[in-house]
Structure formats: C-alpha cells, structure tokens
Scaffold this active site. Structure first.
Site, PDB file in Angstrom:
ATOM      1  N   GLU A   1     -12.003 -20.084  62.162  1.00 37.80           N
ATOM      2  CA  GLU A   1     -10.655 -20.083  62.975  1.00 37.80           C
ATOM      3  C   GLU A   1     -10.371 -21.471  63.678  1.00 37.80           C
ATOM      4  O   GLU A   1     -10.979 -22.026  64.298  1.00 37.80           O
ATOM      5  CB  GLU A   1     -10.921 -19.202  64.209  1.00 37.80           C
ATOM      6  CG  GLU A   1      -9.683 -18.528  64.844  1.00 37.80           C
ATOM      7  CD  GLU A   1      -9.146 -19.276  65.808  1.00 37.80           C
ATOM      8  OE1 GLU A   1      -8.633 -20.129  65.767  1.00 37.80           O
ATOM      9  OE2 GLU A   1      -9.739 -19.005  67.220  1.00 37.80           O
TER      10      GLU A   1
ATOM     11  N   CYS B   1      -5.198 -21.966  70.586  1.00 37.17           N
ATOM     12  CA  CYS B   1      -4.918 -21.993  69.208  1.00 37.17           C
ATOM     13  C   CYS B   1      -3.659 -20.858  68.995  1.00 37.17           C
ATOM     14  O   CYS B   1      -2.837 -21.212  68.013  1.00 37.17           O
ATOM     15  CB  CYS B   1      -5.933 -21.400  68.257  1.00 37.17           C
ATOM     16  SG  CYS B   1      -7.360 -22.904  68.386  1.00 37.17           S
TER      17      CYS B   1
END
Length: 463
Positions: free
Chosen positions: A234, A268
């Site tokens: 990720e 993020c």
C-alpha cells in the site's frame, strides 16, 4: 536515520534507542518460526479470545498510547485517541469474523464429479512468518490492520516500524504479549531500513507487507520477487475529490477540509486534488479557502488545535519544495503556503490551497504529504474523469454528485481502489482497502485482507 523519538512540535530529541543486533534479530525470527508451528494449529475461538483481550487492553490504555503517538509524530491528541479506538474495533471485528471468512469452500458437486472425484473442498491455511514494514503516519492503525487478520489466520508477525515511532512500535509488541499471545506471535524489530533485506531473505520468513513510499515498496518488492515471496503493498496516493453541479456544496466543503487536513495532511487516502465543475467552482473555492484559512495550527496536545506539525523536518522541506515549484511556474496560493509565524519551533506548515496548477508542475504528479490542496476547474464530466485519472496513483477517490448516471460513470471509469460518493474516504474492517497503478497491489482488511497471507489449498478425494 536514528531510531529515536523526536517531538515534531519542538524538534527536541526525547529518547534514542539502540538498533537490534544480528543476534537479537536471529532470536526473534527463530521465535516467530517456532511459534508458528504451534500457533497455526490453535482454534479460532482461542485466537479470538486473545485478540479481544488485546482490544480490552488497548481501550484501557487509550490515553497513554495516544499521548505517545502525538509525541512521536505530531497528530492531534483527539486524532490519536480515535486511532486507538479504531484499532480496538478492528481487533474485535476480526475476532468475530475470522472463522467465517476462512471457512472451507465447497465446489459444486457436479464439478467435483466431472473431475473424477467423490468430494473436494478449498481450505485457507496460514503462510507462516510475515514481515510487516510500516510507516509513521498512523503508527498504531497501519500495524493493527495487518496484525489482527494475520494473527487470526494463524500466521506470526515481525514488525519493522518507522524509525521515528519506536515507542509505539515497542508498545505494539508488548500489547499482544500481555494479552496472552505466545511470545513469538508478534514481535517488534528495532532495526534500520538497511537491515530489512536480510530479514526478508531469511527462508523462515514467508511473506511481507509494506505501507509506505513508492521507493520503499519497490525495494521490498524487488527482494521479495527475487526470493519468490508474496507481498502486499500500500503505497502513495493523490486522491481526487470531484464536485459536480448536483452536489451539496456546503457539505462538500465541510468534508473537503477534513479530508485534506486529517492527520495534519499526512494520509495516503487524504483528498489532495480538488476537481470542481465550473458551475460550482467559484462557490466551492471561496468557501473552501475560507475554511482552510480558519483552521487552528499549533500544539497537537491542545484540544483546540485543528492541525499539528508535520512528522519530520524533511517532510516539511519536501512539501515546501513542491509548493515553491508550483508558485514559480504560475500557480496562485489562495491561502497558506508558508510556515506559521506563531510556531517558530517545530515543523509546522499552514493549511494551503493552490489554484492554477498545471501538468508542468511537480505537485500535479507527486503526492503532497501535508496540508496542501490543489484546486482545479473542469467544464464537464469527461474532463473531471480525465483529470482524476491523470496521476500515477490510484488509491481511492471521492465524488460528490447525486446524479445516478454520473455515479455509474465514475464507478466505471475512475482508476482507483475505492470510489466514495458524497462522503469522505475511510477505512473500515469490513471493506477491502488498497490501490491500483503506483499505489500498490493486494488488499488489506475485510475477507480479502485476511486471505492475502493464506495458502489457498485444494483438497480432493477420488472415488
């Protein structure tokens, strides 16, 4: 980089730690591998009891660990408390759902007969020792969303946390041990990034998961690929926040501010590129800029603070360089774009809105990891989709429209791991989380996440 707690609100080094030596690393890998042999045979009810015990401890110690997170990386104390509560919720969710998520699957009897068999099923079996390389921005949540499903599946874990959150890392290893998990089930490795390769190449380590930068992901994936080991990545994100004419603009502005400055802008899945239809652009821009300007920047331990410092001095420098590049090439700062005068110490940066951003500017392509928003005007839906996809990343997306035809179009065409309508992107244990393109691959959370580190085994019986 030193393994140390450095208060980002003051720049003061609070505590330093010695890196684990090779013998210490060896002992932990051996313990994880040996423990896996027994842990994998335990029942779901036993694992769930221990996971709930860990959640109970976390609830009791919420204030303590929240203060540690705020001290180490600067998130507001309110946000840190919410993060601890979210982790306990995820632990309980996996404790209650893991057995069903990993239940045997039974193929259609006709297909079994056609294969020449009398019966067959598919079983999910744990892989073994999983190395988790985790970032500082959500120092508790990023780890728990891996650890809870991995441990419930029967794996064991080794945590290499970011070097600026060592006390949070040590707390996590201790938390699971105090909850009753065997000593080798989940262990923290206080090591530098240069030591990751040797750990990952160890034949007793079965797989790795990483949340972090694109560069870190490439490095870990390269080693794991060479060793033919499973990885989940990720990585970064530059999520679009699209506002169409049918949107509730006032509500969109309210959520947009939170979506951009959550975790001091260091997330993020924070919305970063605000793509607004021409019909509502000026109204959105005026209200969004006013709201961003009104945010209170300051001491993250104060409950009146909206935005604390960036976690590292280098992080602020990187953000300033992105903003300067945009301004030098013609972008306009509608607010912010500077260090706040009221906070001369620490790594603070004012909430910023940039307009007039073009594809020549670095910030159009690179992730802005801090409270900086880029604002775009688009003439129609086609232009909104094209601009939303004009990024190397594809983690998640936000779209504000009440038009069902537009919603179907965005679901079909947006290049992202998630599409959130009329609300802010968020992670929840029940929903898969992850991205496409340079935002990585694989999924965390939900049934998809718990199965990432399982061997999918076909079991077949002849007639």
């Amino acid at each position: 980089m030193a393994i140390a707690t450095v208060n980002p609100a003051t720049g003061e080094t609070v505590r330093t730690f010695d890196a684990l030596d090779a013998a210490g690393v060896e002992r932990r890998i051996a313990a994880a591998h040996d423990t896996f042999r027994e842990w994998r045979t335990t029942g779901f009810a036993h694992r769930a009891g221990l996971m709930r015990a860990a959640a109970d401890l976390l609830d009791k110690e919420q204030d303590e660990i929240a203060r540690t997170m705020t001290l180490e990386m600067g998130k507001t104390l309110a946000a840190a408390r919410a993060e601890a509560a979210k982790c306990a919720k995820a632990m309980r969710w996996y404790a209650g759902h893991a057995e069903a998520l990993l239940a045997d699957e039974h193929p259609d009897s006709a297909d079994v007969a056609d294969s020449g068999g009398s019966r067959a099923y598919v079983r999910y079996r744990p892989m073994g020792v999983v190395l988790a390389v985790m970032p500082w921005n959500f120092p508790l949540w990023q780890v728990v969303r891996f650890a809870a499903p991995a441990l419930m599946a029967g794996n064991t874990g080794l945590l290499k946390h970011a070097s600026n959150v060592p006390q949070t890392a040590l707390y996590l290893g201790d938390l699971f041990h105090r909850a009753g998990f065997p000593a080798g089930c989940f262990q923290t490795l206080l090591i530098g990034s240069g030591a990751i390769e040797d750990v990952l190449r160890d034949p007793r380590v079965a797989a790795a998961t990483l949340t972090g930068s694109e560069g870190a992901g490439r490095a870990v994936a390269s080693v794991a690929g060479d060793e033919v080991k499973k990885t989940v990545l990720e990585l970064g994100g530059s999520d679009p926040f699209v506002v169409m004419p049918s949107a509730d603009v006032d509500r969109a502005v309210e959520v947009a501010v939170t979506a951009r400055v959550q975790n001091n802008g260091q997330s993020c899945i924070a919305a970063k590129r605000f793509i607004v239809h021409a019909d509502v652009h000026d109204r959105f821009a005026e209200r969004f800029t006013r709201a961003m300007s009104a945010l209170r920047v300051g001491d993250p331990t104060s409950l009146s603070t909206d935005v604390g410092p960036l976690a590292t001095e280098q992080g602020r420098t990187d953000l300033e360089e992105l903003v300067a590049d945009a301004l030098d090439q013609g972008a306009e700062a509608l607010c912010g774009a500077r260090r706040p005068e009221a906070q001369p110490d620490g790594w603070f940066y004012e909430p910023t809105v940039l307009s007039g951003v073009t594809d020549r500017m670095r910030i159009h392509r690179e992730e802005a990891f801090g409270p900086v928003a880029t604002l775009y005007r688009v003439p129609d839906l086609d232009a909104a989709v094209a601009l939303a996809n004009d990024t190397p990343f594809g983690l998640s997306s936000n779209v504000w429209t009440r038009d069902e035809d537009e919603q179907r179009r965005f679901v079909r065409d947006l290049e992202a791991g998630g599409v959130f309508f009329n609300g802010m992107t968020a992670s929840h244990p029940a929903f898969p989380f992850g991205g496409v393109k340079r935002s990585g691959y694989g999924r965390e959370l939900s049934g998809h996440g718990i199965r990432e580190f399982c061997n999918v085994t076909t079991v077949w019986f002849g007639r």
